[in-house]
Design a protein around this motif. Sequence first.
Motif, short mmCIF file in Angstrom:
data_model
loop_
_atom_site.label_atom_id
_atom_site.label_comp_id
_atom_site.label_asym_id
_atom_site.label_seq_id
_atom_site.Cartn_x
_atom_site.Cartn_y
_atom_site.Cartn_z
N SER A 121 -44.81 -47.39 29.20
CA SER A 121 -43.80 -47.06 28.20
C SER A 121 -43.24 -48.35 27.60
O SER A 121 -43.41 -49.44 28.18
CB SER A 121 -42.67 -46.25 28.83
N PHE A 122 -42.59 -48.23 26.46
CA PHE A 122 -42.03 -49.39 25.78
C PHE A 122 -40.57 -49.15 25.41
O PHE A 122 -40.19 -48.04 25.03
CB PHE A 122 -42.79 -49.69 24.48
N ALA A 123 -39.79 -50.21 25.48
CA ALA A 123 -38.47 -50.25 24.86
C ALA A 123 -38.60 -51.14 23.62
O ALA A 123 -39.47 -51.99 23.54
CB ALA A 123 -37.43 -50.82 25.82
N GLY A 124 -37.71 -50.94 22.67
CA GLY A 124 -37.78 -51.74 21.45
C GLY A 124 -38.19 -50.92 20.25
O GLY A 124 -37.99 -49.71 20.23
N PRO A 125 -38.78 -51.60 19.24
CA PRO A 125 -39.23 -53.00 19.23
C PRO A 125 -38.08 -53.98 19.07
O PRO A 125 -37.02 -53.63 18.59
CB PRO A 125 -40.15 -53.04 18.01
N TYR A 126 -38.36 -55.24 19.47
CA TYR A 126 -37.36 -56.29 19.32
C TYR A 126 -37.81 -57.36 18.33
O TYR A 126 -37.03 -58.27 18.01
CB TYR A 126 -37.02 -56.93 20.68
N LEU A 127 -39.04 -57.26 17.83
CA LEU A 127 -39.54 -58.21 16.84
C LEU A 127 -40.72 -57.60 16.11
O LEU A 127 -41.55 -56.92 16.72
CB LEU A 127 -39.97 -59.52 17.51
N VAL A 128 -40.78 -57.83 14.79
CA VAL A 128 -41.91 -57.37 13.97
C VAL A 128 -42.59 -58.59 13.36
O VAL A 128 -41.94 -59.46 12.78
CB VAL A 128 -41.46 -56.40 12.87
N THR A 129 -43.90 -58.66 13.51
CA THR A 129 -44.66 -59.77 12.95
C THR A 129 -45.99 -59.22 12.45
O THR A 129 -46.15 -58.01 12.33
CB THR A 129 -44.86 -60.90 14.00
N GLY A 130 -46.95 -60.10 12.13
CA GLY A 130 -48.24 -59.64 11.64
C GLY A 130 -49.33 -60.63 11.97
O GLY A 130 -49.08 -61.83 12.15
N GLY A 227 -42.74 -54.83 21.75
CA GLY A 227 -41.86 -54.06 22.61
C GLY A 227 -41.81 -54.64 24.01
O GLY A 227 -42.57 -55.55 24.36
N ILE A 228 -40.90 -54.12 24.82
CA ILE A 228 -40.79 -54.49 26.22
C ILE A 228 -41.49 -53.41 27.03
O ILE A 228 -41.09 -52.25 27.02
CB ILE A 228 -39.32 -54.64 26.64
N GLY A 229 -42.57 -53.80 27.71
CA GLY A 229 -43.36 -52.85 28.48
C GLY A 229 -42.76 -52.58 29.84
O GLY A 229 -42.27 -53.50 30.51
N LEU A 230 -42.79 -51.32 30.26
CA LEU A 230 -42.28 -50.93 31.57
C LEU A 230 -43.08 -49.74 32.08
O LEU A 230 -43.93 -49.20 31.38
CB LEU A 230 -40.79 -50.58 31.49
N LYS A 231 -42.81 -49.36 33.32
CA LYS A 231 -43.59 -48.28 33.95
C LYS A 231 -43.49 -47.01 33.12
O LYS A 231 -42.42 -46.65 32.63
CB LYS A 231 -43.11 -48.04 35.37
N LYS A 232 -44.61 -46.33 32.98
CA LYS A 232 -44.68 -45.15 32.13
C LYS A 232 -43.68 -44.08 32.59
O LYS A 232 -43.55 -43.79 33.78
CB LYS A 232 -46.10 -44.57 32.14
N ASP A 233 -42.97 -43.54 31.59
CA ASP A 233 -42.01 -42.44 31.78
C ASP A 233 -40.79 -42.83 32.60
O ASP A 233 -40.07 -41.94 33.10
CB ASP A 233 -42.70 -41.22 32.43
N ASP A 234 -40.51 -44.12 32.73
CA ASP A 234 -39.26 -44.54 33.37
C ASP A 234 -38.18 -44.54 32.29
O ASP A 234 -37.79 -45.58 31.76
CB ASP A 234 -39.42 -45.93 34.00
N THR A 235 -37.71 -43.34 31.96
CA THR A 235 -36.77 -43.20 30.83
C THR A 235 -35.41 -43.84 31.12
O THR A 235 -34.72 -44.28 30.20
CB THR A 235 -36.58 -41.73 30.47
#
Length: 278
Positions: A121-130, A227-235
Amino acid sequence: MSSHRPFSLRFKVAATMAVAVALPLSLTACGGGGGGSDEGKIVIGTKFDQPGLGMKNPDGTYSGFDVDVATYVAKELGYEPDKIEFKESPSSQRETLIQNGQVDYVVATYSITDARKEKVSFAGPYLVTGQSLLVKADNTDITGKDSLANNKKLCSVSGSTPAQKIKDEFPSVQLQQYDTYSACIEALKNGAIDAVTTDEVILAGYAAQSPGAFKIVGEPFSEENYGIGLKKDDTELQTKINDALTKMEADGAWKAAFEKNLGPAGIPTPAPPAIAKN
């Protein structure tokens, strides 16, 4: 007199050693969204070789925009900087580190993609780039993505979204995949490849590290949401991290961190992205 210890003593020694080995493991990788515990440390995955983003310095300290974001979030979760353990997280290992509980979360130029969301799962996004291209300063052959034909040798990192995009959209390119971008930079320096491709903010950090040696060419040809990655479904943890990111953007800390770490590379400070549940 026998040199063998009595069984009961040997058992006690073995049990003590087992506890000693197990204890550090219980103090790290909190997981589960518990955040805020005063016991133990929080383990955060980041890059160790990306100037301006995630860098392990010669003196053992860490610096960069990702490091500052990770540290701010950790503090909001209840962990002071001295309670943070940073763990190197190469692109190809990020999902595994999260799934195995070796890190609590990952802040490592980690693009949010549908394929990755099947695993974490992801939190964020905290930055957009390309995605963009870095070449030697005297290179005139490559001016952007449209000049990537004719078997140009391009370097990116295994497990990264830029590498996959080259495979999918530029099949005539000779893609070299290394474990780290710093290895790609060395190959560019010695002429083994023609260009390095990854996100513009990453390339800008390397360009700033070696003034006059490299240049970024062309316009970005993708949109990457970090985004900030974390364990899936850890809401629970996801919500806490999103709240921390929202606060960081609102109180000016996000802008200050960007200007400190990426401003020297010549990147204008953008508006911070809207935080959305991913």
